[in-house]
Design an enzyme around this catalytic site. Structure first.
Site, short mmCIF file in Angstrom:
data_model
loop_
_atom_site.label_atom_id
_atom_site.label_comp_id
_atom_site.label_asym_id
_atom_site.label_seq_id
_atom_site.Cartn_x
_atom_site.Cartn_y
_atom_site.Cartn_z
N GLY A 40 0.81 -1.21 0.00
CA GLY A 40 0.00 0.00 0.00
C GLY A 40 0.84 1.26 0.00
O GLY A 40 0.60 2.18 -0.79
N LEU A 70 -5.62 -5.24 -4.19
CA LEU A 70 -5.84 -4.35 -5.33
C LEU A 70 -6.62 -3.09 -4.97
O LEU A 70 -6.59 -2.11 -5.71
CB LEU A 70 -6.59 -5.11 -6.45
CG LEU A 70 -5.86 -6.36 -6.97
CD1 LEU A 70 -6.72 -7.06 -8.02
CD2 LEU A 70 -4.50 -6.03 -7.54
N ARG A 72 -5.86 -0.95 -2.91
CA ARG A 72 -4.97 0.17 -2.59
C ARG A 72 -3.56 0.05 -3.16
O ARG A 72 -2.83 1.04 -3.21
CB ARG A 72 -4.85 0.32 -1.06
CG ARG A 72 -4.21 -0.89 -0.41
CD ARG A 72 -4.49 -0.98 1.08
NE ARG A 72 -3.88 -2.20 1.62
CZ ARG A 72 -4.38 -3.42 1.45
NH1 ARG A 72 -5.48 -3.61 0.76
NH2 ARG A 72 -3.76 -4.47 1.95
N CYS A 188 -3.69 -4.42 9.21
CA CYS A 188 -4.70 -3.95 8.26
C CYS A 188 -5.58 -5.10 7.81
O CYS A 188 -6.76 -4.91 7.52
CB CYS A 188 -4.03 -3.28 7.06
SG CYS A 188 -3.34 -1.67 7.45
N CYS A 338 -12.74 -16.77 14.40
CA CYS A 338 -12.76 -15.38 13.92
C CYS A 338 -12.44 -15.42 12.43
O CYS A 338 -12.86 -16.34 11.74
CB CYS A 338 -11.78 -14.51 14.72
SG CYS A 338 -10.06 -15.00 14.57
#
Ligand SMILES: [Zn+2]
Length: 380
Positions: A40, A70, A72, A188, A338
């Site tokens: 990024g 894709l 960012r 992220c 999760c």
């Protein structure tokens, strides 16, 4: 170092800036930059540096392009999915400016190779997304006296600075002496990031690099720039060098590169199975055979549940666990899942502290379920 006619035309908008001029453009051409990470932040950094005429750009990245990049990572296109990021980056940069020499380092930066990777370059730019690499990059740059152009991003917020104790400023450790406990700061991949945010922070890093190359302006040395995209606000903090800093202080204790995974509390994955984990196959058995008496819980957040969920698995978001764990039976057997199996391990540890006895975390989370059990569940 001379510019040919094509280069004079290409860089004409720089050449007519008095602060750059022919002399500045030659400095840009003779500069070399090592870009750690082609993701990024690395995308705008490397693309703008190539376009601006930086003579040599090194790219360190061992990863391959994934669909989720894709949104960012503009160095890579849809057609690059599955290919090495370093290779894809080189092709994009060649397309932007064939005069720019791009050197590929299709490897992970480690304590063993960091000095050799960094030494040939004038400036290092940190486009990494993890704490061990960030501390490693910092220490190697301090020890080799290279400016480290720092940026980091998370969700809607980013920050940038230039760490260069040899130019009078502090280093990353002066600002953050200790890494956060593992799992405390989500990546992220777990927490999300607005796609344009790395574009903004990466462009700030690229700007600082060009200023360092031409030696003009006031750099971010000694300043931390903070950006919030939701509020559209920039703030600035003054940074001071810490005389007690273990790497750039008066009496440094770190004189060579250390084990950064260990420093950041990241324990190497044991070869034998973690006793707190079960597989998605185990989870399927539990769901298929209610007689086993195992309840499965999804501890992701409601927004994530809406994207993808497994039928019949109730939601108890991690963010509500501290208030709502009393709804659960401490003598019941539970499997918690999760997205990728990191948060569920933290939830298992928390519930065990509350007296729960029969808990397991599902290794790989719903993404592993999508890959190994049911591809109708989308991966995100
Ligand atoms: Zn320091």
């Amino acid at each position: 170092m001379e510019l040919n006619h094509d280069e004079i035309r290409r860089y004409s908008r720089h050449l007519i800036l008095p602060e750059v001029g022919l002399a500045g453009q030659k400095k840009i051409k003779s500069a070399s930059v090592l870009c750690i990470g082609a993701g990024g932040l690395g995308s705008p950094i490397a693309m703008y540096l190539a376009a601006a005429g930086i003579g040599k750009i090194g790219i360190v990245d061992f990863d391959t392009v994934d669909y989720s990049n894709l949104q960012r990572q503009l160095l890579h296109t849809d057609a690059d999915v599955g290919r090495p990021k370093a290779q894809s980056a080189k092709e994009t940069l060649h397309g932007v400016n064939p005069n720019c020499e791009v050197v590929l380092h299709n490897t992970r930066i480690t304590s063993e190779n960091a000095f050799d990777l960094i030494r040939p370059y004038d400036i290092v730019v940190d486009g990494t997304d993890n704490f061990p690499t960030r501390y490693l990059t910092n220490d190697a740059c301090v020890l080799l006296k290279k400016p480290n152009v720092y940026g980091s991003i998370f969700r809607f917020e980013g920050q940038a600075s230039v760490f260069a104790p040899h130019l009078g400023g502090p280093c990353y450790r002066c600002l953050y002496p200790e890494p956060p406990p593992p799992g405390m700061v989500p990546s992220c991949a777990e927490g999300g990031v607005l796609g344009v945010l790395p574009g903004i922070i990466g462009c700030i890093q690229a700007t600082e690099i060009l200023k360092l190359a031409i030696g003009k302006g006031s750099s971010l040395v000694g300043r931390l720039l903070l950006f919030n995209a939701l509020d559209m606000k920039f703030r600035e903090l003054k940074l001071r060098r810490d005389p007690e800093c273990p790497v750039c202080g008066e009496h440094p204790t770190i004189k060579e590169l250390i084990d950064y995974e260990m420093f950041c509390g990241i324990v190497p994955q044991p070869t034998e199975a973690n006793p707190d984990e079960v597989t998605v196959q185990d989870m399927k058995k539990a769901l298929d055979n209610p007689a086993l008496g195992i309840k499965v819980l999804d501890i992701r957040e409601p927004d994530e549940y809406e994207i993808a969920h497994i039928d019949g698995v109730p939601l108890l978001p991690m963010s509500q666990l501290r208030q709502r764990f009393t709804e659960l039976d401490p003598n019941q057997q539970y499997y918690l899942h999760c997205k990728v199996g990191e948060r569920s391990l933290v939830a298992v540890a928390f519930l065990k502290q509350q007296g729960f006895k029969y808990l397991k975390s599902v290794k790989g989370g719903i993404n592993a379920w999508s890959e190994e059990i049911d591809s109708n569940v989308p991966r995100y």
